[in-house]
Design an enzyme around this catalytic site. Sequence first.
Site: not given
Length: 257
Positions: A10-11, A96, A168, A174, A213, A234
Amino acid sequence: MHSRAIVAGNWKMNGSRAAIDEFAPALADAAAGIRCPLAVCVPFVYVSRLAERFADTTVAVGGQDVAAEVEAGAFTGEVSGEMLIDAGATHTVVGHSERREKYGETDAIVVAKTRAAVTAGLVPIVCVGETLEQRENDQVEAVLGRQLGALLDGCSAEELDRIVLAYEPIWAIGTGRTATPEQAQEIHAYLRSQIADRDATLARSLSIVYGGSVKPDNAEAIFAGDDVDGALVGGASLKADSFADIARAMDAVGKTS
Ligand code: PGA
């Protein structure tokens, strides 16, 4: 039974044409030696370029998000599932936590987008997850039960059969703070049991991937959980090397043979 395995990138709002042109050949090379199915979800504007670069490879391309509307029309700024397919996507990220939290996406919107994606022929990677506060207040199952329940209530069995569910935890996204392998497995087992209460066959076939992460050095331990079928990655998906290493961890735990 076919494998539930998938590792998806997932950019988010990252990337450029130059980044795609560097990433794609490197990942294509690596993917030739990886059994785990791979997908890379990029901003809409880069979908067709990435799909062209991956045309002769096994790597799938996805968008991020999709319009809830199926028919073309007066929806300024929206991108339909049909357009994503036309651009070469097969997957898209839906629901998301960044969209739920920053853009006010409700469970009802997430259900509508999930259904629109499936109608177009995409595989929606549908995200659920709790905040740190909810975890600390023992609300994990209540929150996930509500998010998952909306999907189970709002989608048909055929639609649900097409989705990938991504767990998630928001506190792990992140932040460098991953759920422990035990925490991930516990929640994945909970989600699968909730699905099994409605549809045992679906519970057995549905892919439930973990996100938050995931890195090359923690992937194998997370993937060892029986109900963990892969990852939504990510930050570590922006580099072909780290993304490929995470996918190799799925092969290493024996879930892709
Ligand atoms: P992260 O993001 O791997 O950078 O934590 C995961 C995600 O939000 O999908």
